[in-house]
Scaffold this active site. Structure first.
Site, short mmCIF file in Angstrom:
data_model
loop_
_atom_site.label_atom_id
_atom_site.label_comp_id
_atom_site.label_asym_id
_atom_site.label_seq_id
_atom_site.Cartn_x
_atom_site.Cartn_y
_atom_site.Cartn_z
N ARG A 38 0.87 -1.19 0.00
CA ARG A 38 0.00 0.00 0.00
C ARG A 38 0.90 1.22 0.00
O ARG A 38 1.79 1.34 0.84
CB ARG A 38 -0.91 0.04 1.23
N ASP B 138 -16.48 8.70 -1.49
CA ASP B 138 -15.20 8.49 -0.79
C ASP B 138 -14.83 9.83 -0.16
O ASP B 138 -15.44 10.87 -0.49
CB ASP B 138 -14.15 8.04 -1.82
N ARG C 194 -14.12 -7.04 2.87
CA ARG C 194 -12.70 -6.83 2.56
C ARG C 194 -11.90 -8.08 2.92
O ARG C 194 -11.01 -8.49 2.19
CB ARG C 194 -12.13 -5.63 3.34
N1 NVA Z 1 -9.30 7.63 -1.54
C1 NVA Z 1 -8.97 7.18 -0.21
C2 NVA Z 1 -9.35 5.74 -0.03
C3 NVA Z 1 -9.12 5.20 1.35
C4 NVA Z 1 -9.46 3.75 1.51
C5 NVA Z 1 -7.50 7.39 0.04
O1 NVA Z 1 -6.69 7.10 -0.84
O2 NVA Z 1 -7.14 7.88 1.13
N1 CP Z 2 -11.11 0.95 2.79
C1 CP Z 2 -9.83 0.87 3.20
O1 CP Z 2 -8.93 0.62 2.42
O2 CP Z 2 -9.68 1.04 4.54
P1 CP Z 2 -8.27 1.16 5.30
O3 CP Z 2 -7.64 2.45 4.81
O4 CP Z 2 -8.63 1.20 6.74
O5 CP Z 2 -7.43 -0.02 4.93
#
Ligand code: NVA
Ligand code: CP
Length: 337
Positions: free
Chosen positions: A108, A231, A317
């Site tokens: 991530r 979002d 998830r």
């Molecule tokens: N668009 C958001 C999604 C979080 C799961 C972000 O990238 O912070």
């Molecule tokens: N939706 C999602 O990716 O949540 P987190 O940022 O908590 O992993």
């Protein structure tokens, strides 16, 4: 047709066919059934996975960890401050080191090119746990939730409200166009997905029967929708200075009860979470007080209403991420899914 995803990376749904996505959803449903019924599923006993997080997480991290444990695997979590990645060691070297130690690698972080670079140099599957551009594991959870709540995906109308050119908006457009769904981005023009991605998804629609619509009109964009989703207005890693502009631009695109009533009779509301639906978070409170807001991308009323399926979505998830790990590591291939 028998499908095997063994050895594949999971970087974006662009790389997967409709049948492969359906396979992952069927496997997720099967693993969810096993979990609910206490049926063991530790087919990957003895394997190890590593989870690299350059941005924070609750759902994704916990889903990878619990998913891995349920499959019999061990997981190592690397947070932004405790590894050498990007600071003292290149992505290519990191991939070559970690793929000698682990059976799968989750990442991530920031640009999609990073996860692509990891995949290029790794001998084991790479799983995208969110980049600036895409959030593919989230899409599987959303598609599973829609299937459970509304039946088939094909022909369903999904409207995404807000910043449609970032990871969630892009990913919904890809998922819908792959699965034969009708995608609407409802946002000011400057938040529409890029023309290149729209063109690519138009091609997927030709195969699947889906469609794409981009509109600034809230009434038209949400009318009769089966799924309304949104979002946060400012994503992880974006500078604080953008809040004012986002609030000005996106407040008309907040998901309200009027929006939900304009949607289809059985419409549901989805949000990947976390969400600023009230002021009960540190950032929500700071921003709320600074800009005079009580709620942001969705009203608390909608979030807490019977339209909302956000916690079903959050649970999914785990089942879907588990399916991605299982399928790409070759588990459950001989079972009927
Ligand atoms: N668009 C958001 C999604 C979080 C799961 C972000 O990238 O912070
Ligand atoms: N939706 C999602 O990716 O949540 P987190 O940022 O908590 O992993």
């Amino acid at each position: 047709m028998s499908i095997s995803l063994k050895g594949r990376d999971f970087l974006t749904l662009k790389d997967f066919t409709k049948e492969e996505i359906e396979y992952l959803l069927d496997l997720s449903a099967k693993l969810k059934y096993k979990k609910k019924n206490g049926i063991p599923m530790d087919e990957l006993k003895g394997k190890n996975v590593v989870l690299i997080f350059e941005k924070t997480s609750t759902r994704t991290r916990c889903s990878f960890e619990v998913g891995a444990f349920d499959l019999g695997m061990h997981a190592t979590y690397l947070d932004p401050s405790c590894s050498q990645i990007g600071k003292k060691e290149s992505i290519a070297d990191t991939a070559r080191v970690l793929s000698r130690i682990y059976d799968g690698i989750e990442y991530r972080g920031f640009e999609q090119t990073i996860v692509e670079e990891l995949a290029k140099y790794s001998d084991v599957p790479i799983w995208n746990g969110l980049t600036n551009e895409y959030h593919p594991t989230q899409m599987l959870a959303d598609m599973l939730t829609i299937r459970e709540q509304l039946g088939d995906l094909e022909g369903k109308k999904l409207t995404y409200m807000g910043d449609a050119r970032y990871n969630m908006g892009n990913s919904y457009m890809i998922a819908c166009s792959k699965m034969g769904m009708h995608f609407t981005a409802c946002a000011p023009k400057k938040y529409f997905p890029s023309p290149e991605l729209v063109a690519q998804c138009e091609e997927y629609c030709k195969l699947s029967g889906g469609s794409i619509r981009l509109t600034e009109d809230v009434n038209e964009g949400t009318k009769g929708a089966d799924i309304i989703c949104t979002d946060v207005w400012v994503s992880m890693g974006e500078p604080e200075e953008v809040w004012q502009e986002r609030i000005d631009d996106l407040t008309p695109y907040r998901v309200t009860m009027d929006v939900m009533k304009n949607a289809g009779e059985k419409a549901i509301f989805l949000h990947c979470l976390p969400s600023y639906h009230d002021l009960k978070t540190k950032i929500g409170k700071e921003i709320g007080e600074k800009f005079g807001l009580e709620e942001m991308e969705v009203t608390d009323e909608v979030f807490e209403s019977s339209y909302s399926r956000v916690f079903e979505e959050a649970e999914n998830r785990m089942h879907t991420i588990k399916a991605v790990m299982a399928a790409t590591l070759g588990a459950f291939e001989n079972e009927q899914v």
